[in-house]
Scaffold this motif. Structure first.
Motif, PDB file in Angstrom:
ATOM      1  N   LEU A 136       0.767  -1.391   0.018  1.00  4.19           N
ATOM      2  CA  LEU A 136      -0.157   0.049  -0.036  1.00  4.19           C
ATOM      3  C   LEU A 136       0.896   1.072  -0.227  1.00  4.19           C
ATOM      4  CD1 LEU A 136      -3.179   1.079   0.400  1.00  4.19           C
ATOM      5  CD2 LEU A 136      -2.402   1.285   2.673  1.00  4.19           C
ATOM      6  N   LYS A 137       0.648   2.313  -0.652  1.00  7.02           N
ATOM      7  CA  LYS A 137       1.341   3.411  -1.163  1.00  7.02           C
ATOM      8  C   LYS A 137       0.477   4.734  -1.134  1.00  7.02           C
ATOM      9  CE  LYS A 137       4.734   0.995  -3.469  1.00  7.02           C
ATOM     10  NZ  LYS A 137       5.887   0.894  -4.670  1.00  7.02           N
ATOM     11  N   LYS A 138       1.086   5.875  -0.746  1.00  3.26           N
ATOM     12  CA  LYS A 138       0.378   6.963  -0.701  1.00  3.26           C
ATOM     13  C   LYS A 138       1.581   8.070  -1.221  1.00  3.26           C
ATOM     14  CE  LYS A 138      -2.728  10.142   1.184  1.00  3.26           C
ATOM     15  NZ  LYS A 138      -3.682  10.405   2.439  1.00  3.26           N
ATOM     16  N   PRO A 139       1.716   8.871  -1.886  1.00  4.79           N
ATOM     17  CA  PRO A 139       2.542   9.926  -2.203  1.00  4.79           C
ATOM     18  C   PRO A 139       3.029  10.796  -1.320  1.00  4.79           C
ATOM     19  CG  PRO A 139       0.881   9.535  -3.987  1.00  4.79           C
ATOM     20  CD  PRO A 139       0.434   8.965  -2.932  1.00  4.79           C
ATOM     21  N   SER A 140       2.081  11.264  -0.396  1.00  5.92           N
ATOM     22  CA  SER A 140       1.972  12.447   0.703  1.00  5.92           C
ATOM     23  C   SER A 140       1.254  12.182   1.582  1.00  5.92           C
ATOM     24  CB  SER A 140       1.837  13.619   0.036  1.00  5.92           C
ATOM     25  OG  SER A 140       2.065  14.488   0.899  1.00  5.92           O
ATOM     26  N   ALA A 141       2.092  11.703   2.829  1.00  6.56           N
ATOM     27  CA  ALA A 141       1.170  11.021   4.029  1.00  6.56           C
ATOM     28  C   ALA A 141       0.439  12.407   5.122  1.00  6.56           C
ATOM     29  CB  ALA A 141       1.975  10.445   5.109  1.00  6.56           C
ATOM     30  N   LEU A 142      -0.397  12.198   5.234  1.00  2.00           N
ATOM     31  CA  LEU A 142      -1.154  13.262   6.379  1.00  2.00           C
ATOM     32  C   LEU A 142      -1.360  12.653   7.813  1.00  2.00           C
ATOM     33  CD1 LEU A 142      -4.330  13.771   4.113  1.00  2.00           C
ATOM     34  CD2 LEU A 142      -2.301  15.360   4.116  1.00  2.00           C
ATOM     35  N   VAL A 143      -1.348  13.397   8.723  1.00  2.00           N
ATOM     36  CA  VAL A 143      -1.265  13.020  10.090  1.00  2.00           C
ATOM     37  C   VAL A 143      -2.840  12.243  10.163  1.00  2.00           C
ATOM     38  CG1 VAL A 143      -1.542  13.938  12.321  1.00  2.00           C
ATOM     39  CG2 VAL A 143       0.096  14.968  10.842  1.00  2.00           C
ATOM     40  N   SER A 144      -3.836  12.719   9.486  1.00  2.00           N
ATOM     41  CA  SER A 144      -4.973  11.944   9.528  1.00  2.00           C
ATOM     42  C   SER A 144      -4.978  10.457   9.066  1.00  2.00           C
ATOM     43  CB  SER A 144      -6.071  12.646   8.870  1.00  2.00           C
ATOM     44  OG  SER A 144      -5.828  12.943   7.581  1.00  2.00           O
ATOM     45  N   ASP A 145      -3.973  10.265   8.142  1.00  2.00           N
ATOM     46  CA  ASP A 145      -3.725   8.855   7.776  1.00  2.00           C
ATOM     47  C   ASP A 145      -3.217   7.842   9.019  1.00  2.00           C
ATOM     48  OD1 ASP A 145      -2.203   9.989   4.644  1.00  2.00           O
ATOM     49  OD2 ASP A 145      -4.491   9.420   5.283  1.00  2.00           O
ATOM     50  N   SER A 146      -2.966   8.374   9.978  1.00  3.19           N
ATOM     51  CA  SER A 146      -2.370   7.429  11.128  1.00  3.19           C
ATOM     52  C   SER A 146      -3.523   6.705  11.815  1.00  3.19           C
ATOM     53  CB  SER A 146      -2.099   8.614  12.353  1.00  3.19           C
ATOM     54  OG  SER A 146      -0.972   9.224  12.272  1.00  3.19           O
ATOM     55  N   ALA A 147      -3.356   5.437  11.509  1.00  2.00           N
ATOM     56  CA  ALA A 147      -4.346   4.267  11.878  1.00  2.00           C
ATOM     57  C   ALA A 147      -3.649   3.011  11.797  1.00  2.00           C
ATOM     58  CB  ALA A 147      -5.702   4.446  10.759  1.00  2.00           C
ATOM     59  N   LEU A 148      -4.750   1.838  11.654  1.00  2.00           N
ATOM     60  CA  LEU A 148      -4.054   0.509  11.829  1.00  2.00           C
ATOM     61  C   LEU A 148      -4.806   0.033  10.272  1.00  2.00           C
ATOM     62  CD1 LEU A 148      -3.026  -1.963  13.230  1.00  2.00           C
ATOM     63  CD2 LEU A 148      -5.311  -2.419  14.148  1.00  2.00           C
ATOM     64  N   TYR A 149      -3.602  -0.549   9.628  1.00  4.07           N
ATOM     65  CA  TYR A 149      -4.028  -1.017   8.259  1.00  4.07           C
ATOM     66  C   TYR A 149      -3.786  -2.673   8.210  1.00  4.07           C
ATOM     67  CZ  TYR A 149      -3.763   3.921   7.010  1.00  4.07           C
ATOM     68  OH  TYR A 149      -4.303   5.106   6.864  1.00  4.07           O
ATOM     69  N   PHE A 150      -4.864  -2.964   7.454  1.00  4.52           N
ATOM     70  CA  PHE A 150      -4.799  -4.546   7.256  1.00  4.52           C
ATOM     71  C   PHE A 150      -4.798  -4.899   5.531  1.00  4.52           C
ATOM     72  CE2 PHE A 150      -5.561  -6.144  11.555  1.00  4.52           C
ATOM     73  CZ  PHE A 150      -6.522  -5.037  11.919  1.00  4.52           C
ATOM     74  N   CYS A 151      -3.802  -5.755   5.392  1.00  4.23           N
ATOM     75  CA  CYS A 151      -4.217  -6.348   4.104  1.00  4.23           C
ATOM     76  C   CYS A 151      -4.836  -7.760   4.194  1.00  4.23           C
ATOM     77  CB  CYS A 151      -2.816  -6.851   3.704  1.00  4.23           C
ATOM     78  SG  CYS A 151      -2.382  -7.557   2.158  1.00  4.23           S
ATOM     79  N   ALA A 152      -5.544  -8.157   3.260  1.00  2.79           N
ATOM     80  CA  ALA A 152      -6.348  -9.523   3.217  1.00  2.79           C
ATOM     81  C   ALA A 152      -6.586 -10.296   2.095  1.00  2.79           C
ATOM     82  CB  ALA A 152      -7.839  -8.940   3.598  1.00  2.79           C
TER      83      ALA A 152
END
Lengths: 110, 116
Positions: free
Chosen positions: B76-92
């Motif tokens: 998973l990628k994002k060119p420019s991170a935001l503080v609001s992107d802070s979270a738990l990420y799951f691949c499935a």
């Protein structure tokens, strides 16, 4: 549009008491339905899934059971809760590939 | 059995920098892969999926993921991170066809922290 409702949001139950968590889906028909549990930490464990009314598959033998009395209703139950049943319970549905989740129920068994 | 692995428990990124959250998979047959995000005490939100077609998949909130068959990865990628992107990420990964349940099997999750 489709929505999923899961309740209650939080629940504190004594050991040995019964449990009933309900999940309903609106705006679709004949979805696949799922119950997951997320224990402290982060991992998601699939508990039960259903491909139709009255059809329940259990992934992990344990103190819980599930039922699907109507097409868009999925119920998670227990006759006697254990401390180890504490966790964050999530209901989900799908009609194609991706699944959509409810907001979860935080269950604490005391 | 189908499975996914997320090798990093936590990823730390500065706001504005690119971010990558890693996922590798093990499947028999063609993989159906997904990314979800979870905020505290909330359900999982669907971000994107790979079923077939282009290896670069675009999803919600500016996220994208790259399917790499030779490396069995789906990062998973994002060119420019935001503080609001802070979270738990799951691949499935999906296990079984729709009529067999179409179950999603999840990785252990990666905590993303974006600092200002």
């Amino acid at each position: 549009s489709q929505t999923i409702h899961q309740w209650p949001a939080t629940l504190v139950q004594p050991v040995g008491s019964p449990l009933s968590l309900e999940c309903t889906v609106e705006g679709t028909s004949n979805p696949n339905l799922y119950w997951y549990r997320q224990a402290a930490g982060r991992g998601l464990q699939l508990l039960f899934y259903s491909v139709g009314i009255g059809q329940i598959s259990s992934e992990v033998p344990q103190n819980l059971s599930a039922s699907r009395p109507q097409d868009r209703q999925f119920i998670l139950s227990s006759k006697k809760l254990l401390l180890s049943d504490s966790g964050f319970y999530l209901c989900a549905w799908t009609r194609t590939f991706e699944a959509f989740f409810g907001q979860g129920t935080r269950l604490t068994v005391v | 059995a189908q499975s996914v692995a997320q090798p990093e428990d936590q990823v730390n990124v500065a706001e504005g920098n690119p971010l990558t959250v890693k996922c590798t998979y093990s499947v028999s047959g063609n993989p159906y892969l997904f990314w979800y995000v979870q905020y505290p005490n909330r359900g999982l939100q669907f971000l994107l999926k790979y079923i077939t077609g282009d290896n670069l998949v675009k999803g919600s909130y500016g996220f994208e993921a790259e399917f790499n068959k030779s490396q069995t990865s789906f990062h998973l990628k994002k060119p420019s991170a935001l503080v609001s992107d802070s979270a738990l990420y799951f691949c499935a990964v999906r296990d079984g066809g729709y009529n067999q349940g179409g179950k999603l099997i999840f990785g252990q999750g990666t905590e993303l922290s974006v600092k200002p």
